[in-house]
Design an enzyme around this catalytic site. Structure first.
Site, mmCIF file in Angstrom:
data_model
loop_
_atom_site.group_PDB
_atom_site.id
_atom_site.type_symbol
_atom_site.label_atom_id
_atom_site.label_comp_id
_atom_site.label_asym_id
_atom_site.label_seq_id
_atom_site.Cartn_x
_atom_site.Cartn_y
_atom_site.Cartn_z
ATOM 1 N N ARG A 15 -1.026 -1.958 -3.051
ATOM 2 C CA ARG A 15 -1.855 -1.404 -1.972
ATOM 3 C C ARG A 15 -1.116 -0.229 -1.346
ATOM 4 O O ARG A 15 0.070 -0.337 -1.016
ATOM 5 C CB ARG A 15 -2.152 -2.457 -0.896
ATOM 6 C CG ARG A 15 -2.958 -3.640 -1.391
ATOM 7 C CD ARG A 15 -3.321 -4.565 -0.232
ATOM 8 N NE ARG A 15 -3.839 -5.826 -0.697
ATOM 9 C CZ ARG A 15 -5.117 -6.053 -0.994
ATOM 10 N NH1 ARG A 15 -6.003 -5.071 -0.877
ATOM 11 N NH2 ARG A 15 -5.513 -7.245 -1.400
ATOM 12 N N HIS A 50 2.319 -7.991 -9.265
ATOM 13 C CA HIS A 50 2.438 -7.980 -7.808
ATOM 14 C C HIS A 50 3.840 -7.583 -7.350
ATOM 15 O O HIS A 50 4.064 -7.344 -6.173
ATOM 16 C CB HIS A 50 2.070 -9.355 -7.250
ATOM 17 C CG HIS A 50 1.549 -9.321 -5.851
ATOM 18 N ND1 HIS A 50 2.367 -9.167 -4.760
ATOM 19 C CD2 HIS A 50 0.288 -9.403 -5.372
ATOM 20 C CE1 HIS A 50 1.639 -9.175 -3.666
ATOM 21 N NE2 HIS A 50 0.373 -9.310 -3.999
ATOM 22 N N ARG A 105 -7.448 -6.841 -4.103
ATOM 23 C CA ARG A 105 -8.761 -7.206 -3.574
ATOM 24 C C ARG A 105 -9.221 -6.264 -2.469
ATOM 25 O O ARG A 105 -8.517 -6.029 -1.496
ATOM 26 C CB ARG A 105 -8.723 -8.648 -3.058
ATOM 27 C CG ARG A 105 -10.073 -9.168 -2.622
ATOM 28 C CD ARG A 105 -10.039 -10.647 -2.327
ATOM 29 N NE ARG A 105 -9.697 -11.432 -3.517
ATOM 30 C CZ ARG A 105 -9.767 -12.761 -3.544
ATOM 31 N NH1 ARG A 105 -10.138 -13.434 -2.478
ATOM 32 N NH2 ARG A 105 -9.457 -13.411 -4.645
ATOM 33 N N TYR A 142 3.639 -5.807 8.957
ATOM 34 C CA TYR A 142 3.843 -6.951 8.081
ATOM 35 C C TYR A 142 5.337 -7.219 7.863
ATOM 36 O O TYR A 142 6.148 -6.295 7.823
ATOM 37 C CB TYR A 142 3.195 -6.716 6.718
ATOM 38 C CG TYR A 142 1.696 -6.532 6.748
ATOM 39 C CD1 TYR A 142 0.947 -6.879 7.869
ATOM 40 C CD2 TYR A 142 1.022 -6.007 5.651
ATOM 41 C CE1 TYR A 142 -0.419 -6.711 7.900
ATOM 42 C CE2 TYR A 142 -0.356 -5.848 5.668
ATOM 43 C CZ TYR A 142 -1.071 -6.199 6.798
ATOM 44 O OH TYR A 142 -2.427 -6.030 6.822
#
Length: 404
Positions: free
Chosen positions: A262, A322, A292, A355
């Site tokens: 992302r 990932h 997603r 995050y």
């Protein structure tokens, strides 16, 4: 926080001008009753359902739909405030105030509008058709998602009952589905972008440069001597961006391999990789398309990177990449030096301020040798021997499944 009904004259004029200059060109009002079916409703977007009526009658009414362009304009707008105060209005309330102007053609006198949001099934059905490429399968899955059944419908609990029934019918929803009444604000993530207007507040500590990097002229020079473990959001993500920018300009660097999942809207990571290609470096990006709700964005990044000469890898069926890995190679005399990072999370400078993630900047030979093997596998997935040869990194699923 004020709404469209609580504006003074100065604020009313501001809202009219702001709508004309910033909002009007970014909205497309749709008279949905004249459409055979509702248009595609995008995930993460909020919509205004509008009811238009003539005074004195409940029968002569029309429904309309407006997507609120919060991604482009922002959700919260500062108003000219009275003395000693701060006033904020929601973007949708600016649109509400201007509804008589937007729909002036129809000569309606009464307007009501209500926020709602739709979430559809996010799973992409990747078929086994061997005649289509992986990118084509992702694109096909995205098209199928557009017509997929909504899994969640959140709406203003004050919504006009007729409009609610109409939307539910068009979305093929019933009362037993995930129908959630709420307030005017549904997506509380938008408060991350709330204007800084508070006189007294707890000051959040800003991300700071890791002490090992604070006095260094170049990040590269430090990590060639020692490992540096960054903890986001406490440490600054700028160190990662600086590492790539240094590689862009270093005449001894000849290649950069990196994985991405992302990315930020205007990604500094992507800009650095494009600059590296323009400076004559070989750049390979493993871009995982199946992030997603970011699949469409990643397809756009793929197109942009390839246009600039970046080699883009797009993953494999049944495996999702990932891991966040970076391998930079440079020549120093007759030696090839390897360095880069292993990281969790996203290569996204915006969310790195919020995050919690870890990023190890390193030139450790064992780590870099394994990263090199992983990229060889990503470029040639049939050669699983590259992964089985990894000695330091635990690679899922090939190695981790065998660990006890």
């Amino acid at each position: 926080m004020v709404d469209e009904k609580k504006l003074n004259k100065q604020q009313q004029q501001f809202v009219k001008t702001f709508f004309e200059e910033e909002v009007r060109s970014n909205i497309i009002p749709l008279m949905i009753e004249s459409l055979p079916q509702l248009p595609y409703l995008r995930e993460k977007s909020i919509y205004l359902g509008v009811v238009m009526r003539q005074d004195g009658t409940a029968y002569n009414q029309k429904y309309a739909l407006i997507e609120v362009p919060s991604r482009v304009v922002g959700r919260f707008i500062q108003l000219p405030p009275p003395e000693g105060q701060q006033h904020i209005i929601l973007l949708e309330d600016i649109i509400r105030f201007n509804l008589p102007f937007i729909f002036s053609y129809f000569n309606y006198t009464k307007f009501e509008s209500y926020i709602f949001k739709v979430t559809k099934d996010a799973e992409l059905d990747i078929d086994n058709d061997v005649t289509t490429s992986f990118v084509q399968k992702i694109e096909k899955g995205l098209k199928n998602r557009r017509v997929g059944k909504p899994t969640r419908f959140v709406f203003d609990k004050e919504m006009d009952s007729g409009l609610l029934e109409y939307l539910m019918k068009k979305l093929h929803l019933s009362r037993i589905d995930n129908i959630i009444p709420g307030g005017r604000i549904h997506n509380f993530r938008h408060f991350m972008d709330f204007p800084d207007v508070f006189a007294q507040k707890r000051v959040r500590r800003q991300p700071f440069t890791h002490p090992a990097l604070g006095n260094a002229i170049r990040v590269t020079d430090v990590i060639l001597k020692e490992d540096v473990l960054l903890h986001f959001p406490y440490h600054s993500f700028n160190s990662v961006i600086d590492l790539l920018r240094e590689a862009d300009m270093d005449p001894e660097v000849f290649s950069i391999n990196i994985t991405a999942y992302r990315l930020a809207f205007n990604s500094k990571i992507i800009n650095a990789l494009i600059n590296a290609v323009r400076n004559g470096k070989s750049v390979v990006v493993m871009l995982e398309l199946r992030a997603r709700f970011d699949e469409e964005n990643n397809l756009e990044w793929k197109k942009l990177l390839e246009e600039e000469g970046v080699k883009v890898l797009i993953g494999m069926p049944n495996i999702k990449v990932h891991a966040k890995l970076c391998l930079i190679k440079k020549r120093s005399g007759k030696k090839t030096i390897q360095y880069g990072f292993v990281s969790t999370g996203n290569l996204n400078e915006r969310t790195a301020k919020v995050y919690a993630d870890e990023c190890m900047l390193t030139s450790n030979r064992n780590v870099m040798a394994d990263i090199s093997r992983i990229f060889k596998y990503l470029e040639n997935p049939s050669r699983s021997k590259y992964l089985s040869a990894c000695k330091t990194l635990l690679v899922c699923p090939h190695i981790m499944r065998g660990q006890k």
